[in-house]
Design a protein around this motif. Structure first.
Motif, PDB file in Angstrom:
ATOM      1  N   HIS A 187       8.129  11.704 -42.361  1.00 45.78           N
ATOM      2  CA  HIS A 187       7.285  11.884 -43.548  1.00 45.78           C
ATOM      3  C   HIS A 187       6.726  13.300 -43.647  1.00 45.78           C
ATOM      4  O   HIS A 187       6.855  13.937 -44.696  1.00 45.78           O
ATOM      5  N   VAL A 232       9.626  15.821 -44.428  1.00 52.03           N
ATOM      6  CA  VAL A 232      10.064  15.762 -45.830  1.00 52.03           C
ATOM      7  C   VAL A 232       9.001  16.376 -46.729  1.00 52.03           C
ATOM      8  O   VAL A 232       9.325  17.125 -47.655  1.00 52.03           O
ATOM      9  N   TYR A 256      10.425  19.474 -48.633  1.00 52.48           N
ATOM     10  CA  TYR A 256      10.869  19.136 -49.990  1.00 52.48           C
ATOM     11  C   TYR A 256       9.747  18.805 -50.966  1.00 52.48           C
ATOM     12  O   TYR A 256       9.984  18.710 -52.162  1.00 52.48           O
ATOM     13  N   SER A 303       7.334  14.810 -54.010  1.00 57.12           N
ATOM     14  CA  SER A 303       8.221  13.992 -54.854  1.00 57.12           C
ATOM     15  C   SER A 303       9.391  13.410 -54.057  1.00 57.12           C
ATOM     16  O   SER A 303      10.052  12.489 -54.529  1.00 57.12           O
ATOM     17  N   TRP A 304       9.645  13.925 -52.854  1.00 58.49           N
ATOM     18  CA  TRP A 304      10.758  13.430 -52.028  1.00 58.49           C
ATOM     19  C   TRP A 304      10.309  12.493 -50.918  1.00 58.49           C
ATOM     20  O   TRP A 304      11.133  12.067 -50.092  1.00 58.49           O
ATOM     21  N   SER A 340      12.219   9.416 -49.681  1.00 52.80           N
ATOM     22  CA  SER A 340      13.448   9.530 -48.888  1.00 52.80           C
ATOM     23  C   SER A 340      13.179   9.521 -47.384  1.00 52.80           C
ATOM     24  O   SER A 340      14.116   9.405 -46.590  1.00 52.80           O
TER      25      SER A 340
END
Length: 184
Positions: free
Chosen positions: A6, A9, A13, A16-17, A20
């Motif tokens: 977490h 990411v 990124y 908003s990512w 994923s």
């Protein structure tokens, strides 16, 4: 990677990512089965086992492609989960075909793998502690950096305590790492 998915990411990124991150966790855990890396190819080349490499590839790659393709029809989570089938399949066939090239017993393989498992577990203890301290929130960038530092410290301690081959290589003196030239 799994424990810190977490925050990784989030930093790399953006928010908003974040959805994923669980997919990254699924794939990263499954990737533990790929510990053999590309060493199998080097073994086949070094031992003259290219025909076995071709046989293994003809069996494994179409099978894994079929597994991934079928899984993708059901969405990204089943596709990520399909790695739990594909990666062990790749590992199993690699080991079976390597065993045809190099004589080793399965217990001989398990002993170094146990040391590597210890290294993985000790490397994860610090990051797990950081994640637990912040739960259910995502750790800050500073806490994530601390988690990486703790992972490195756990890794160094584990390779030392387990007499891991990597520790032994790291402890060699630099003058012994390169071959000496014999002068007459």
């Amino acid at each position: 990677m799994t424990v810190l998915a977490h925050p990784i990411v989030l930093v790399l990124y953006g928010p908003s990512w974040l959805a994923s991150a669980p997919l990254l966790q699924i794939i990263a855990l499954a990737a533990l089965f790929l510990f053999i890396g590309k060493l199998d190819v080097a073994v086949f080349i070094a031992t003259g086992g290219l025909p076995d490499l071709l046989k293994r590839s003809v069996i494994v790659f179409p099978t894994c492609t079929a597994i991934s393709t079928c899984s993708a029809l059901f969405g990204v989570v089943p596709l990520a989960l399909s790695n739990w089938l594909s990666y062990p399949l790749q590992l199993g066939f690699s080991l079976l075909f390597i065993k045809r090239q190099i004589s080793f017993s399965w217990p001989e393989l398990v002993a170094p793998l146990m040391r590597s498992a210890l290294v993985s577990i000790m490397s994860a203890i610090g990051p797990v502690g950081i994640i637990a301290a912040f739960w259910p929130r995502i750790p800050t960038v500073g806490a994530t950096c601390l988690a990486f530092a703790l992972a490195l410290a756990g890794w160094l301690l584990a390779i030392r305590l387990s007499d891991h081959a990597l520790f032994l290589a790291l402890m060699r003196r630099p003058d012994r790492l390169s071959p000496r030239s014999e002068e007459t």
